[in-house]
Scaffold this motif. Structure first.
Motif, PDB file in Angstrom:
ATOM      1  N   SER A 125       0.820  -1.218   0.000  1.00 17.07           N
ATOM      2  CA  SER A 125       0.000   0.000   0.000  1.00 17.07           C
ATOM      3  C   SER A 125       0.852   1.266   0.000  1.00 17.07           C
ATOM      4  O   SER A 125       0.606   2.199  -0.770  1.00 17.07           O
ATOM      5  CB  SER A 125      -0.933   0.007   1.210  1.00 17.07           C
ATOM      6  OG  SER A 125      -1.738  -1.147   1.196  1.00 17.07           O
ATOM      7  N   ILE A 126       1.868   1.301   0.847  1.00 19.42           N
ATOM      8  CA  ILE A 126       2.746   2.476   0.904  1.00 19.42           C
ATOM      9  C   ILE A 126       3.529   2.615  -0.395  1.00 19.42           C
ATOM     10  O   ILE A 126       3.707   3.728  -0.902  1.00 19.42           O
ATOM     11  CB  ILE A 126       3.690   2.397   2.129  1.00 19.42           C
ATOM     12  CG1 ILE A 126       2.882   2.523   3.419  1.00 19.42           C
ATOM     13  CG2 ILE A 126       4.761   3.478   2.066  1.00 19.42           C
ATOM     14  CD1 ILE A 126       3.665   2.248   4.691  1.00 19.42           C
ATOM     15  N   SER A 127       3.958   1.495  -0.951  1.00 13.44           N
ATOM     16  CA  SER A 127       4.690   1.533  -2.228  1.00 13.44           C
ATOM     17  C   SER A 127       3.846   2.151  -3.335  1.00 13.44           C
ATOM     18  O   SER A 127       4.322   2.982  -4.111  1.00 13.44           O
ATOM     19  CB  SER A 127       5.121   0.128  -2.644  1.00 13.44           C
ATOM     20  OG  SER A 127       6.075  -0.382  -1.758  1.00 13.44           O
ATOM     21  N   ILE A 128       2.593   1.739  -3.404  1.00 10.38           N
ATOM     22  CA  ILE A 128       1.701   2.269  -4.445  1.00 10.38           C
ATOM     23  C   ILE A 128       1.558   3.776  -4.304  1.00 10.38           C
ATOM     24  O   ILE A 128       1.682   4.527  -5.286  1.00 10.38           O
ATOM     25  CB  ILE A 128       0.322   1.582  -4.396  1.00 10.38           C
ATOM     26  CG1 ILE A 128       0.443   0.113  -4.786  1.00 10.38           C
ATOM     27  CG2 ILE A 128      -0.666   2.293  -5.323  1.00 10.38           C
ATOM     28  CD1 ILE A 128      -0.813  -0.710  -4.523  1.00 10.38           C
ATOM     29  N   VAL A 129       1.314   4.240  -3.082  1.00 11.52           N
ATOM     30  CA  VAL A 129       1.131   5.676  -2.856  1.00 11.52           C
ATOM     31  C   VAL A 129       2.411   6.441  -3.202  1.00 11.52           C
ATOM     32  O   VAL A 129       2.369   7.479  -3.873  1.00 11.52           O
ATOM     33  CB  VAL A 129       0.690   5.954  -1.404  1.00 11.52           C
ATOM     34  CG1 VAL A 129       0.715   7.439  -1.101  1.00 11.52           C
ATOM     35  CG2 VAL A 129      -0.700   5.381  -1.156  1.00 11.52           C
ATOM     36  N   LEU A 130       3.566   5.927  -2.767  1.00 12.24           N
ATOM     37  CA  LEU A 130       4.830   6.615  -3.066  1.00 12.24           C
ATOM     38  C   LEU A 130       5.135   6.622  -4.561  1.00 12.24           C
ATOM     39  O   LEU A 130       5.662   7.603  -5.086  1.00 12.24           O
ATOM     40  CB  LEU A 130       5.982   5.985  -2.280  1.00 12.24           C
ATOM     41  CG  LEU A 130       6.006   6.290  -0.784  1.00 12.24           C
ATOM     42  CD1 LEU A 130       7.174   5.602  -0.105  1.00 12.24           C
ATOM     43  CD2 LEU A 130       6.086   7.795  -0.541  1.00 12.24           C
ATOM     44  N   MET A 131       4.795   5.539  -5.252  1.00 12.57           N
ATOM     45  CA  MET A 131       4.987   5.527  -6.707  1.00 12.57           C
ATOM     46  C   MET A 131       4.076   6.552  -7.374  1.00 12.57           C
ATOM     47  O   MET A 131       4.472   7.213  -8.329  1.00 12.57           O
ATOM     48  CB  MET A 131       4.742   4.119  -7.276  1.00 12.57           C
ATOM     49  CG  MET A 131       5.857   3.137  -6.999  1.00 12.57           C
ATOM     50  SD  MET A 131       5.671   1.574  -7.901  1.00 12.57           S
ATOM     51  CE  MET A 131       4.399   0.745  -6.959  1.00 12.57           C
ATOM     52  N   GLN A 132       2.851   6.681  -6.871  1.00 11.71           N
ATOM     53  CA  GLN A 132       1.938   7.689  -7.422  1.00 11.71           C
ATOM     54  C   GLN A 132       2.476   9.096  -7.185  1.00 11.71           C
ATOM     55  O   GLN A 132       2.478   9.924  -8.092  1.00 11.71           O
ATOM     56  CB  GLN A 132       0.553   7.552  -6.786  1.00 11.71           C
ATOM     57  CG  GLN A 132      -0.229   6.356  -7.268  1.00 11.71           C
ATOM     58  CD  GLN A 132      -1.555   6.214  -6.545  1.00 11.71           C
ATOM     59  OE1 GLN A 132      -1.656   6.494  -5.350  1.00 11.71           O
ATOM     60  NE2 GLN A 132      -2.572   5.777  -7.269  1.00 11.71           N
ATOM     61  N   VAL A 133       2.936   9.352  -5.963  1.00 14.88           N
ATOM     62  CA  VAL A 133       3.434  10.681  -5.607  1.00 14.88           C
ATOM     63  C   VAL A 133       4.671  11.046  -6.423  1.00 14.88           C
ATOM     64  O   VAL A 133       4.823  12.188  -6.872  1.00 14.88           O
ATOM     65  CB  VAL A 133       3.756  10.741  -4.085  1.00 14.88           C
ATOM     66  CG1 VAL A 133       4.542  11.987  -3.726  1.00 14.88           C
ATOM     67  CG2 VAL A 133       2.467  10.671  -3.277  1.00 14.88           C
ATOM     68  N   THR A 134       5.561  10.083  -6.647  1.00 14.69           N
ATOM     69  CA  THR A 134       6.813  10.352  -7.374  1.00 14.69           C
ATOM     70  C   THR A 134       6.669  10.145  -8.880  1.00 14.69           C
ATOM     71  O   THR A 134       7.654  10.242  -9.614  1.00 14.69           O
ATOM     72  CB  THR A 134       7.947   9.446  -6.852  1.00 14.69           C
ATOM     73  OG1 THR A 134       7.553   8.070  -6.990  1.00 14.69           O
ATOM     74  CG2 THR A 134       8.261   9.747  -5.400  1.00 14.69           C
ATOM     75  N   LYS A 135       5.461   9.848  -9.349  1.00 12.20           N
ATOM     76  CA  LYS A 135       5.201   9.621 -10.783  1.00 12.20           C
ATOM     77  C   LYS A 135       6.052   8.479 -11.343  1.00 12.20           C
ATOM     78  O   LYS A 135       6.585   8.557 -12.445  1.00 12.20           O
ATOM     79  CB  LYS A 135       5.470  10.896 -11.608  1.00 12.20           C
ATOM     80  CG  LYS A 135       4.845  12.152 -11.070  1.00 12.20           C
ATOM     81  CD  LYS A 135       3.365  12.203 -11.379  1.00 12.20           C
ATOM     82  CE  LYS A 135       2.782  13.553 -11.073  1.00 12.20           C
ATOM     83  NZ  LYS A 135       2.383  13.775  -9.713  1.00 12.20           N
ATOM     84  N   THR A 136       6.197   7.414 -10.546  1.00 13.99           N
ATOM     85  CA  THR A 136       6.993   6.254 -10.987  1.00 13.99           C
ATOM     86  C   THR A 136       6.163   4.979 -10.904  1.00 13.99           C
ATOM     87  O   THR A 136       6.707   3.903 -10.630  1.00 13.99           O
ATOM     88  CB  THR A 136       8.255   6.094 -10.109  1.00 13.99           C
ATOM     89  OG1 THR A 136       7.852   5.961  -8.741  1.00 13.99           O
ATOM     90  CG2 THR A 136       9.201   7.252 -10.269  1.00 13.99           C
ATOM     91  N   LEU A 137       4.862   5.072 -11.149  1.00 15.36           N
ATOM     92  CA  LEU A 137       3.990   3.912 -11.002  1.00 15.36           C
ATOM     93  C   LEU A 137       4.420   2.790 -11.945  1.00 15.36           C
ATOM     94  O   LEU A 137       4.511   2.971 -13.165  1.00 15.36           O
ATOM     95  CB  LEU A 137       2.542   4.313 -11.281  1.00 15.36           C
ATOM     96  CG  LEU A 137       1.474   3.350 -10.793  1.00 15.36           C
ATOM     97  CD1 LEU A 137       1.548   3.170  -9.292  1.00 15.36           C
ATOM     98  CD2 LEU A 137       0.100   3.867 -11.181  1.00 15.36           C
ATOM     99  N   HIS A 138       4.708   1.644 -11.370  1.00 13.81           N
ATOM    100  CA  HIS A 138       5.138   0.456 -12.119  1.00 13.81           C
ATOM    101  C   HIS A 138       4.560  -0.754 -11.380  1.00 13.81           C
ATOM    102  O   HIS A 138       5.068  -1.118 -10.314  1.00 13.81           O
ATOM    103  CB  HIS A 138       6.668   0.404 -12.161  1.00 13.81           C
ATOM    104  CG  HIS A 138       7.215  -0.660 -13.052  1.00 13.81           C
ATOM    105  ND1 HIS A 138       7.078  -0.626 -14.432  1.00 13.81           N
ATOM    106  CD2 HIS A 138       7.918  -1.784 -12.772  1.00 13.81           C
ATOM    107  CE1 HIS A 138       7.673  -1.682 -14.953  1.00 13.81           C
ATOM    108  NE2 HIS A 138       8.187  -2.403 -13.969  1.00 13.81           N
ATOM    109  N   PRO A 139       3.478  -1.354 -11.880  1.00 11.49           N
ATOM    110  CA  PRO A 139       2.777  -2.416 -11.144  1.00 11.49           C
ATOM    111  C   PRO A 139       3.666  -3.525 -10.570  1.00 11.49           C
ATOM    112  O   PRO A 139       3.443  -3.943  -9.434  1.00 11.49           O
ATOM    113  CB  PRO A 139       1.784  -2.958 -12.188  1.00 11.49           C
ATOM    114  CG  PRO A 139       1.508  -1.779 -13.052  1.00 11.49           C
ATOM    115  CD  PRO A 139       2.804  -1.022 -13.149  1.00 11.49           C
ATOM    116  N   PRO A 140       4.687  -4.011 -11.294  1.00 12.29           N
ATOM    117  CA  PRO A 140       5.529  -5.056 -10.700  1.00 12.29           C
ATOM    118  C   PRO A 140       6.256  -4.616  -9.432  1.00 12.29           C
ATOM    119  O   PRO A 140       6.727  -5.457  -8.662  1.00 12.29           O
ATOM    120  CB  PRO A 140       6.536  -5.379 -11.819  1.00 12.29           C
ATOM    121  CG  PRO A 140       5.829  -5.006 -13.071  1.00 12.29           C
ATOM    122  CD  PRO A 140       5.022  -3.798 -12.709  1.00 12.29           C
ATOM    123  N   GLY A 141       6.352  -3.311  -9.199  1.00 13.96           N
ATOM    124  CA  GLY A 141       6.966  -2.824  -7.967  1.00 13.96           C
ATOM    125  C   GLY A 141       6.240  -3.330  -6.730  1.00 13.96           C
ATOM    126  O   GLY A 141       6.867  -3.595  -5.696  1.00 13.96           O
ATOM    127  N   GLY A 142       4.927  -3.495  -6.824  1.00 15.13           N
ATOM    128  CA  GLY A 142       4.165  -4.034  -5.701  1.00 15.13           C
ATOM    129  C   GLY A 142       4.640  -5.426  -5.319  1.00 15.13           C
ATOM    130  O   GLY A 142       4.724  -5.771  -4.139  1.00 15.13           O
TER     131      GLY A 142
END
Length: 199
Positions: A125-142
């Motif tokens: 959950s925190i990873s998703i939010v931080l990826m959204q905030v930093t504009k680095t959304l990458h689904p495999p990151g979860g």
């Protein structure tokens, strides 16, 4: 004045409906075209990327360790070799998504080592939010964040070294291969405005 039923279907003219229908058929046709050369490049790129990481893994570790070969890299390969124009497949997202998620996963594991369910849920959950905030959304990151909490004891014992290797080193190998194979023929990678994407 009454509208002729021949020319109008509800509020939309029949000509307009036909035009939309033709456009939809064309888009469907374009999306389902089989471009053999495109598929060959996708295959070669993903094979070289994952094969390179697996070869590195096999040289230094036994099969049970699997430190370099992360499952999330397979999902990244779908994006960076299969749908290369997607905002989620650009270098910023590939590198940032994995690295941020790995950092979060390791940090949460260190803070909450005993409660796996809570650590996993918080990490993703925190990873998703931080990826959204930093504009680095990458689904495999979860999946990378999850792995930091659910991986083998060897992975968990690595601590923040996990972020550098296998995560960052593996991502850089995938990116290097993507830059080679995705710029052959008519392909262009990264997308020319990848650094400005608002995802």
């Amino acid at each position: 004045m009454l509208r002729n039923k021949r020319y109008f279907c509800g509020k939309m003219p029949v000509k307009k409906i036909r035009r939309h229908y033709r456009r939809a058929r064309y888009v469907l046709y374009r999306e389902t075209l089989i471009d053999a050369k495109e598929h060959v490049l996708t295959f070669l790129g993903s094979f070289a990327g994952i094969g390179g990481i697996a070869l590195l893994n096999s040289k230094y570790f036994v099969a049970s360790d699997n430190l370099f070969l992360l499952a999330s890299f397979g999902a990244s390969s779908v994006l960076i070799y299969g749908i290369i124009n997607s905002p989620l497949a650009q270098p910023r997202n590939l590198i940032g998504g994995h690295v941020i998620s790995a950092l979060v996963g390791v940090t949460i594991h260190k803070l909450i080592p005993g409660e796996v369910w809570l650590a996993c849920a918080l990490s993703v959950s925190i990873s998703i939010v931080l990826m959204q905030v930093t504009k680095t959304l990458h689904p495999p990151g979860g999946a990378t964040a999850l792995l930091a909490n659910m991986g083998s004891e060897k992975i968990k014992s690595m601590g923040y070294l996990f972020v550098l290797t296998p995560v960052l080193s593996g991502v850089l190998i995938l990116l290097a291969v993507a830059l080679i194979f995705n710029n052959l023929r008519h392909r262009r990678y990264p997308h020319k405005s990848w650094f400005r994407k608002k995802l």
